[in-house]
Motif scaffolding. Sequence first.
Motif, PDB file in Angstrom:
ATOM      1  N   TYR A  24       0.803  -1.229   0.000  1.00 56.98           N
ATOM      2  CA  TYR A  24       0.000   0.000   0.000  1.00 56.98           C
ATOM      3  C   TYR A  24       0.836   1.280   0.000  1.00 56.98           C
ATOM      4  O   TYR A  24       0.420   2.291  -0.581  1.00 56.98           O
ATOM      5  N   LEU A  25       1.997   1.256   0.637  1.00 58.02           N
ATOM      6  CA  LEU A  25       2.788   2.477   0.738  1.00 58.02           C
ATOM      7  C   LEU A  25       3.868   2.590  -0.332  1.00 58.02           C
ATOM      8  O   LEU A  25       4.238   3.703  -0.722  1.00 58.02           O
ATOM      9  N   GLY A  26       4.362   1.468  -0.820  1.00 61.97           N
ATOM     10  CA  GLY A  26       5.427   1.487  -1.820  1.00 61.97           C
ATOM     11  C   GLY A  26       5.150   2.377  -3.016  1.00 61.97           C
ATOM     12  O   GLY A  26       6.009   3.178  -3.421  1.00 61.97           O
ATOM     13  N   PRO A  27       3.973   2.282  -3.635  1.00 67.67           N
ATOM     14  CA  PRO A  27       3.690   3.099  -4.818  1.00 67.67           C
ATOM     15  C   PRO A  27       3.637   4.601  -4.537  1.00 67.67           C
ATOM     16  O   PRO A  27       3.614   5.401  -5.483  1.00 67.67           O
ATOM     17  N   MET A  28       3.649   5.001  -3.263  1.00 69.93           N
ATOM     18  CA  MET A  28       3.515   6.412  -2.928  1.00 69.93           C
ATOM     19  C   MET A  28       4.860   7.130  -2.801  1.00 69.93           C
ATOM     20  O   MET A  28       4.934   8.263  -2.325  1.00 69.93           O
ATOM     21  N   TYR A  29       5.939   6.456  -3.236  1.00 70.91           N
ATOM     22  CA  TYR A  29       7.265   7.068  -3.278  1.00 70.91           C
ATOM     23  C   TYR A  29       7.736   7.147  -4.733  1.00 70.91           C
ATOM     24  O   TYR A  29       7.421   6.271  -5.540  1.00 70.91           O
ATOM     25  N   THR A  30       8.534   8.166  -5.042  1.00 68.61           N
ATOM     26  CA  THR A  30       9.118   8.244  -6.377  1.00 68.61           C
ATOM     27  C   THR A  30      10.177   7.157  -6.533  1.00 68.61           C
ATOM     28  O   THR A  30      10.637   6.569  -5.552  1.00 68.61           O
TER      29      THR A  30
ATOM     30  N   GLY B 200      15.907   4.964  -2.970  1.00 70.88           N
ATOM     31  CA  GLY B 200      15.089   4.495  -4.085  1.00 70.88           C
ATOM     32  C   GLY B 200      13.909   3.660  -3.630  1.00 70.88           C
ATOM     33  O   GLY B 200      13.917   3.059  -2.554  1.00 70.88           O
ATOM     34  N   ARG B 201      12.893   3.638  -4.471  1.00 69.36           N
ATOM     35  CA  ARG B 201      11.662   2.925  -4.124  1.00 69.36           C
ATOM     36  C   ARG B 201      11.893   1.441  -3.851  1.00 69.36           C
ATOM     37  O   ARG B 201      11.299   0.862  -2.946  1.00 69.36           O
ATOM     38  N   LYS B 202      12.791   0.814  -4.618  1.00 71.95           N
ATOM     39  CA  LYS B 202      13.029  -0.618  -4.428  1.00 71.95           C
ATOM     40  C   LYS B 202      13.570  -0.898  -3.028  1.00 71.95           C
ATOM     41  O   LYS B 202      13.096  -1.806  -2.343  1.00 71.95           O
ATOM     42  N   GLU B 203      14.578  -0.122  -2.586  1.00 67.55           N
ATOM     43  CA  GLU B 203      15.116  -0.324  -1.244  1.00 67.55           C
ATOM     44  C   GLU B 203      14.075   0.015  -0.189  1.00 67.55           C
ATOM     45  O   GLU B 203      14.001  -0.642   0.854  1.00 67.55           O
ATOM     46  N   ILE B 204      13.287   1.048  -0.437  1.00 70.50           N
ATOM     47  CA  ILE B 204      12.235   1.401   0.512  1.00 70.50           C
ATOM     48  C   ILE B 204      11.268   0.233   0.675  1.00 70.50           C
ATOM     49  O   ILE B 204      10.902  -0.141   1.797  1.00 70.50           O
TER      50      ILE B 204
ATOM     51  N   LEU C  16      10.017  -0.895   4.289  1.00 63.53           N
ATOM     52  CA  LEU C  16       8.645  -1.384   4.440  1.00 63.53           C
ATOM     53  C   LEU C  16       8.567  -2.904   4.516  1.00 63.53           C
ATOM     54  O   LEU C  16       7.536  -3.450   4.915  1.00 63.53           O
ATOM     55  N   GLY C  17       9.654  -3.559   4.122  1.00 59.51           N
ATOM     56  CA  GLY C  17       9.682  -5.021   4.116  1.00 59.51           C
ATOM     57  C   GLY C  17      10.395  -5.568   5.332  1.00 59.51           C
ATOM     58  O   GLY C  17       9.786  -5.863   6.357  1.00 59.51           O
ATOM     59  N   TYR C  18      11.728  -5.672   5.250  1.00 61.99           N
ATOM     60  CA  TYR C  18      12.511  -6.280   6.331  1.00 61.99           C
ATOM     61  C   TYR C  18      12.301  -5.583   7.672  1.00 61.99           C
ATOM     62  O   TYR C  18      12.118  -6.242   8.703  1.00 61.99           O
ATOM     63  N   GLN C  19      12.330  -4.259   7.687  1.00 57.46           N
ATOM     64  CA  GLN C  19      12.220  -3.532   8.950  1.00 57.46           C
ATOM     65  C   GLN C  19      10.868  -3.757   9.639  1.00 57.46           C
ATOM     66  O   GLN C  19      10.768  -3.658  10.862  1.00 57.46           O
ATOM     67  N   MET C  20       9.842  -4.069   8.867  1.00 50.21           N
ATOM     68  CA  MET C  20       8.506  -4.254   9.441  1.00 50.21           C
ATOM     69  C   MET C  20       8.205  -5.706   9.791  1.00 50.21           C
ATOM     70  O   MET C  20       7.127  -5.997  10.325  1.00 50.21           O
TER      71      MET C  20
ATOM     72  N   TRP D 288       8.535  13.370   8.540  1.00 52.06           N
ATOM     73  CA  TRP D 288       8.661  14.612   7.788  1.00 52.06           C
ATOM     74  C   TRP D 288       8.794  14.224   6.323  1.00 52.06           C
ATOM     75  O   TRP D 288       9.648  13.427   5.955  1.00 52.06           O
ATOM     76  N   PHE D 289       7.911  14.748   5.486  1.00 52.22           N
ATOM     77  CA  PHE D 289       7.863  14.383   4.071  1.00 52.22           C
ATOM     78  C   PHE D 289       8.099  15.601   3.179  1.00 52.22           C
ATOM     79  O   PHE D 289       7.732  16.716   3.530  1.00 52.22           O
ATOM     80  N   GLU D 290       8.655  15.344   1.984  1.00 51.78           N
ATOM     81  CA  GLU D 290       8.646  16.343   0.918  1.00 51.78           C
ATOM     82  C   GLU D 290       7.878  15.766  -0.258  1.00 51.78           C
ATOM     83  O   GLU D 290       8.121  14.629  -0.686  1.00 51.78           O
ATOM     84  N   TYR D 291       6.962  16.563  -0.768  1.00 50.80           N
ATOM     85  CA  TYR D 291       6.086  16.134  -1.861  1.00 50.80           C
ATOM     86  C   TYR D 291       6.777  16.311  -3.201  1.00 50.80           C
ATOM     87  O   TYR D 291       7.438  17.326  -3.452  1.00 50.80           O
ATOM     88  N   ALA D 292       6.618  15.325  -4.102  1.00 51.09           N
ATOM     89  CA  ALA D 292       7.259  15.376  -5.421  1.00 51.09           C
ATOM     90  C   ALA D 292       6.269  15.611  -6.550  1.00 51.09           C
ATOM     91  O   ALA D 292       6.662  15.702  -7.712  1.00 51.09           O
ATOM     92  N   GLY D 293       4.982  15.698  -6.220  1.00 48.14           N
ATOM     93  CA  GLY D 293       3.968  15.749  -7.262  1.00 48.14           C
ATOM     94  C   GLY D 293       3.483  14.345  -7.602  1.00 48.14           C
ATOM     95  O   GLY D 293       4.041  13.337  -7.149  1.00 48.14           O
ATOM     96  N   ASN D 294       2.433  14.277  -8.396  1.00 45.61           N
ATOM     97  CA  ASN D 294       1.889  12.994  -8.843  1.00 45.61           C
ATOM     98  C   ASN D 294       1.539  12.087  -7.663  1.00 45.61           C
ATOM     99  O   ASN D 294       1.585  10.860  -7.767  1.00 45.61           O
ATOM    100  N   PHE D 295       1.199  12.684  -6.535  1.00 49.12           N
ATOM    101  CA  PHE D 295       0.795  11.967  -5.316  1.00 49.12           C
ATOM    102  C   PHE D 295       1.849  10.952  -4.877  1.00 49.12           C
ATOM    103  O   PHE D 295       1.544   9.805  -4.552  1.00 49.12           O
ATOM    104  N   GLN D 296       3.109  11.438  -4.827  1.00 44.51           N
ATOM    105  CA  GLN D 296       4.235  10.631  -4.358  1.00 44.51           C
ATOM    106  C   GLN D 296       5.161  11.494  -3.505  1.00 44.51           C
ATOM    107  O   GLN D 296       5.276  12.694  -3.712  1.00 44.51           O
ATOM    108  N   TRP D 297       5.841  10.837  -2.568  1.00 44.96           N
ATOM    109  CA  TRP D 297       6.821  11.518  -1.725  1.00 44.96           C
ATOM    110  C   TRP D 297       8.202  11.476  -2.359  1.00 44.96           C
ATOM    111  O   TRP D 297       8.606  10.447  -2.913  1.00 44.96           O
ATOM    112  N   LYS D 298       8.951  12.574  -2.220  1.00 45.59           N
ATOM    113  CA  LYS D 298      10.344  12.627  -2.673  1.00 45.59           C
ATOM    114  C   LYS D 298      11.275  12.067  -1.610  1.00 45.59           C
ATOM    115  O   LYS D 298      12.253  11.391  -1.907  1.00 45.59           O
TER     116      LYS D 298
END
Length: 207
Positions: free
Chosen positions: A39-45, A64-68, A73-77, A126-136
């Motif tokens: 659910y959260l992975g697609p919300m990152y650039t 990068g999204r893959k490591e995230i 979101l994977g191993y850490q959780m 703390w987030f920075e927005y990148a547009g296209n409904f994704q976080w930078k």
Amino acid sequence: MTAQETNIPVCTRQELEEMVERWLQANRDAEQEGNWTKYLGPMYTEDAEYGWNIGPNEEFVAHGRKEICDIALGYQMKGFEEWQYPYHDIIIDEKRGTVIGFWKQRAPFKRPDGTYYEISGIGGSWFEYAGNFQWKWQRDFFDLGNAKALFFELAGAGLLEPVVKEKIHRQARGELLPGHRKLRPDLSRWETFRNFIAMVKIAITGK
């Protein structure tokens, strides 16, 4: 000249508010299913960065999204699938395109007095927005001392998942878990001992 230098909003207030609502819903869905990557992975650039501090000389960073997805979101959780992270306050700055969200870290267990095992203190992202409904980028913060205290309490109550115990065991042996990095070389044994003795002296004598 950047948007910050000219005070031109990087996005509209309405767009950022919608991003926050999408994010909050994605978090609720992730908690319900115990699957943050889905659910959260697609919300990152693709080139997003996600990190947090782990004390005076260690940080976690996923590039990068893959490591995230794989690590943050994977191993850490792993072992925290039933935990909840409810947001209780949100601050939006559309001029800078940033958001700060304050949340709790709540285990799915209750103490004998009926209160939840929960990390005390302030926690948030703390987030920075990148547009296209994704976080930078995303930067988490929490009270490390209170987090450690809660894990000691959960360990004593026999409530830690095996995978969490394994992570703690690896860290105790001096291993760096995936995504973790040292900020500088560790102190030598002599320096650590010297600092400990100095603190004991202060505690006993006040000098």
